[in-house]
Design an enzyme around this catalytic site. Sequence first.
Site, PDB file in Angstrom:
ATOM      1  CB  CYS B   8      -0.952   0.010   1.191  1.00 40.38           C
ATOM      2  SG  CYS B   8      -0.198   0.354   2.790  1.00 40.38           S
ATOM      3  N   GLY B   9       0.292   2.410  -0.005  1.00 37.89           N
ATOM      4  CA  GLY B   9       1.035   3.670  -0.115  1.00 37.89           C
ATOM      5  C   GLY B   9       2.234   3.753   0.809  1.00 37.89           C
TER       6      GLY B   9
END
Lengths: 152, 94
Positions: B8-9
Amino acid sequence: MSSYFDESFVFINCKVKDDKDLISKLSNELYKKNIVKKEFEEQVLKRESIYPTGLECGTINVAIPHTDSEFVNEGRIAVAVLENPIKFKKMDNPDEEVEVSIVLMLAVSEQKAQIGLLQQIFALIQNQEQLKKIINSDDKFEVIKLIREYIN
Amino acid sequence: MKNILVACGNGVATSTMVASKVRDAIEQNGLKANVSQCKLLEVPSKQESYDLIVATGKFDNESVTKPIISGMPLLTGIGAEEVLNKIIDFIKEN
């Protein structure tokens, strides 16, 4: 009142030009009360351009703009229920956009609190009925109550 | 054993939620697999040691040669079952 919600950061029938306008408006309100640092706005906008937060949830869609906890003084969630949906880029595909009706801007002061918070947020956004009640409400306190059934 | 990379980010928030759902599904199916997390940006450089990438965002797809499954449905609930089945099938088949 839960520490995450404060009626001064809840906006209903909110009218804004676009996602950037909304992020700036909410950031500014949080900054005025010293909840976030000056750089918060710029950092949220920057993160949104790289890792957007528009979530396609069904008929009513949600965005959760945020940034790192280093730009936050106190944990709060600013809420905007929009009069007309605005476009956010999608988290899973930034090349696509989604029409968002509810924005939860997260000011998280402890990074480790974020996971529990996200779990609660994702539980809320999976309930379209609850989201519908939120967008149909014309009372800030009712909006907070409806959100707090999921997020505390 | 299969190695699954969840990205994820920032590599700590939504990937943690997705990774825990993937781990639960693996266990419930009586299977075994390693599930690790990283930032989306790290996927191209880390992919070599993994068999499958599950991501909650988009990254430079052209440089990633491993199979990718979107983890987004595990967050929004829309199509979650299907994604978990795909992951379980992948572990069983390969």
